[in-house]
Write an enzyme that holds these catalytic residues in place. Structure first.
Site, PDB file in Angstrom:
ATOM      1  N   ASN A  13     -21.313  60.766  32.318  1.00 43.60           N
ATOM      2  CA  ASN A  13     -20.251  60.109  31.561  1.00 43.60           C
ATOM      3  C   ASN A  13     -20.440  60.510  30.096  1.00 43.60           C
ATOM      4  O   ASN A  13     -21.335  60.000  29.438  1.00 43.60           O
ATOM      5  CB  ASN A  13     -20.349  58.585  31.718  1.00 43.60           C
ATOM      6  CG  ASN A  13     -19.353  57.864  30.832  1.00 43.60           C
ATOM      7  OD1 ASN A  13     -18.337  58.440  30.435  1.00 43.60           O
ATOM      8  ND2 ASN A  13     -19.621  56.606  30.516  1.00 43.60           N
ATOM      9  N   LYS A  15     -18.641  59.881  27.645  1.00 41.84           N
ATOM     10  CA  LYS A  15     -18.065  58.898  26.714  1.00 41.84           C
ATOM     11  C   LYS A  15     -17.189  59.635  25.679  1.00 41.84           C
ATOM     12  O   LYS A  15     -16.565  60.634  26.014  1.00 41.84           O
ATOM     13  CB  LYS A  15     -19.165  58.077  26.050  1.00 41.84           C
ATOM     14  CG  LYS A  15     -20.182  57.524  27.067  1.00 41.84           C
ATOM     15  CD  LYS A  15     -21.092  56.515  26.480  1.00 41.84           C
ATOM     16  CE  LYS A  15     -22.273  56.286  27.400  1.00 41.84           C
ATOM     17  NZ  LYS A  15     -22.677  54.910  27.481  1.00 41.84           N
ATOM     18  N   HIS A  98     -15.833  50.838  33.597  1.00 43.77           N
ATOM     19  CA  HIS A  98     -17.079  51.005  32.843  1.00 43.77           C
ATOM     20  C   HIS A  98     -17.270  49.785  31.925  1.00 43.77           C
ATOM     21  O   HIS A  98     -16.296  49.252  31.395  1.00 43.77           O
ATOM     22  CB  HIS A  98     -17.027  52.292  32.026  1.00 43.77           C
ATOM     23  CG  HIS A  98     -18.360  52.650  31.445  1.00 43.77           C
ATOM     24  ND1 HIS A  98     -18.837  52.090  30.288  1.00 43.77           N
ATOM     25  CD2 HIS A  98     -19.327  53.484  31.895  1.00 43.77           C
ATOM     26  CE1 HIS A  98     -20.048  52.584  30.035  1.00 43.77           C
ATOM     27  NE2 HIS A  98     -20.367  53.429  31.002  1.00 43.77           N
ATOM     28  N   GLU A 100     -18.160  49.538  28.967  1.00 49.15           N
ATOM     29  CA  GLU A 100     -17.611  49.691  27.610  1.00 49.15           C
ATOM     30  C   GLU A 100     -16.118  49.404  27.598  1.00 49.15           C
ATOM     31  O   GLU A 100     -15.573  48.891  26.620  1.00 49.15           O
ATOM     32  CB  GLU A 100     -17.943  51.094  27.064  1.00 49.15           C
ATOM     33  CG  GLU A 100     -19.421  51.189  26.705  1.00 49.15           C
ATOM     34  CD  GLU A 100     -20.026  52.571  26.811  1.00 49.15           C
ATOM     35  OE1 GLU A 100     -19.282  53.560  26.857  1.00 49.15           O
ATOM     36  OE2 GLU A 100     -21.276  52.658  26.858  1.00 49.15           O
ATOM     37  N   GLU A 170     -24.390  49.374  37.143  1.00 50.74           N
ATOM     38  CA  GLU A 170     -24.815  49.623  35.770  1.00 50.74           C
ATOM     39  C   GLU A 170     -25.083  48.302  35.047  1.00 50.74           C
ATOM     40  O   GLU A 170     -24.150  47.670  34.531  1.00 50.74           O
ATOM     41  CB  GLU A 170     -23.728  50.395  35.022  1.00 50.74           C
ATOM     42  CG  GLU A 170     -23.437  51.752  35.603  1.00 50.74           C
ATOM     43  CD  GLU A 170     -22.995  52.731  34.522  1.00 50.74           C
ATOM     44  OE1 GLU A 170     -23.632  53.772  34.397  1.00 50.74           O
ATOM     45  OE2 GLU A 170     -22.038  52.425  33.789  1.00 50.74           O
ATOM     46  N   GLY A 176     -27.103  52.736  27.359  1.00 48.28           N
ATOM     47  CA  GLY A 176     -27.209  53.245  25.991  1.00 48.28           C
ATOM     48  C   GLY A 176     -28.270  52.553  25.162  1.00 48.28           C
ATOM     49  O   GLY A 176     -28.317  52.709  23.943  1.00 48.28           O
ATOM     50  N   SER A 216     -29.416  54.213  31.058  1.00 49.19           N
ATOM     51  CA  SER A 216     -30.554  54.908  30.446  1.00 49.19           C
ATOM     52  C   SER A 216     -31.358  55.727  31.452  1.00 49.19           C
ATOM     53  O   SER A 216     -32.580  55.856  31.311  1.00 49.19           O
ATOM     54  CB  SER A 216     -31.449  53.919  29.682  1.00 49.19           C
ATOM     55  OG  SER A 216     -30.712  53.317  28.628  1.00 49.19           O
ATOM     56  N   GLY A 237     -25.111  58.590  31.036  1.00 51.88           N
ATOM     57  CA  GLY A 237     -24.417  58.752  29.765  1.00 51.88           C
ATOM     58  C   GLY A 237     -25.152  59.743  28.876  1.00 51.88           C
ATOM     59  O   GLY A 237     -25.011  60.959  29.007  1.00 51.88           O
ATOM     60  N   GLY A 238     -25.980  59.226  27.995  1.00 49.06           N
ATOM     61  CA  GLY A 238     -26.657  60.037  26.972  1.00 49.06           C
ATOM     62  C   GLY A 238     -27.302  61.311  27.507  1.00 49.06           C
ATOM     63  O   GLY A 238     -27.124  62.393  26.938  1.00 49.06           O
TER      64      GLY A 238
END
Ligand code: PEP
Length: 255
Positions: A13, A15, A98, A100, A170, A176, A216, A237-238
């Site tokens: 993802n 983002k 998600h 967010e 999640e 994150g 994470s 993500g990251g």
């Protein structure tokens, strides 16, 4: 529950990251690193990068997803994108619900259900996100909450349509933040989701459902997380923004 019945899916993802040129470079770098992977690979990119990602990934084992879609087919919904628009481009996956989107853009369990329904009707595969906030975990209501999110999101989805659903567990407190759920915590809640699928549908449906962990996940912790019996890959993500790290996670899920 037999993990071997399911293929792991590793989805990135991105983002709101990467320009078009950066997206092209990242996918070009990733392609040779993951060419022999034994799991499904998806990159969920910003809308502006979809065409670039589709071009760059052509002929490879990397599939492309969007990060949201609206539940109406068309109309006065400024700033939104419909599922049909994504399908017409050649997009195959979409992330729905998600945290967010839930936290910052007013997404609710009901709109998650409507978007899921619209995405399936259009022919997309949905990566459906569920997960508890830290306060929920502290109140010891994680299992009930995640089961409820799952049930509402799948309202009106038939057993046959489940092949177009991947669920991503999640925990919001792990997204994150660098704070990963332990492999035991991740497995426990993925198992709760699987039991929920069994209650709504049946054991065969539960056995076949791909349930990812996200929060994470990185090159260092992925192997232990994806080895858990109820964890079928990850939503990342990251660590999906760096080809070498994402490739290590894909490698871990291919074992
Ligand atoms: C995510 O965006 O779904 C996610 C899990 O992010 P991160 O890996 O950065 O925690």
């Amino acid at each position: 529950m037999n993990k071997k019945l399911r293929k792991a899916v590793i989805a990135g993802n991105w983002k709101m990251n990467k320009t078009r040129s950066e997206a092209k470079s990242l996918i070009e770098e990733l392609k040779p690193l993951v060419a022999n992977a034994d799991c499904d690979i998806v990159v969920c990119v910003p809308f502006t990068n979809l065409e670039t990602a589709l071009d760059a990934s052509k002929g490879s084992n990397i599939k492309v997803g969007a990060q949201n879609c609206h539940f109406e087919k068309s109309g006065a919904f400024t700033g939104e994108i419909s599922a049909d628009m994504l399908v017409e481009m050649g997009v195959e996956y979409v992330v729905i619900g998600h945290s967010e989107r839930r936290q910052y853009f007013g997404e609710t369990d009901v709109t998650v259900n409507k978007r899921t329904r619209a995405a399936i009707d259009a022919g997309l595969t949905v990566i459906l996100c569920v997960g508890e906030m830290l306060e929920d975990r502290e109140l010891a209501i994680t299992d009930e909450l995640v089961a409820m999110q799952t049930k509402i999101a799948l309202n009106g989805v038939s057993k046959n349509e489940l092949s177009k659903i991947i669920i991503a567990y999640e925990p919001v407190w792990a997204i994150g933040t660098g704070k990963t759920a332990t492999s035991a915590q991740a497995n426990e809640v993925c198992a709760v989701i699987r039991t929920t699928i069994e209650k709504i549908y049946d054991k065969a449906a539960a056995d076949a459902m791909t349930i990812q962990y996200g929060g994470s996940m990185n090159a260092a912790n992925a192997a232990e997380l994806v080895a858990q019996p109820d964890v079928d890959g990850g939503l990342i993500g990251g660590a999906s923004l760096k080809a070498s790290d994402f490739a290590v996670i894909i490698d871990a899920a291919s074992k």
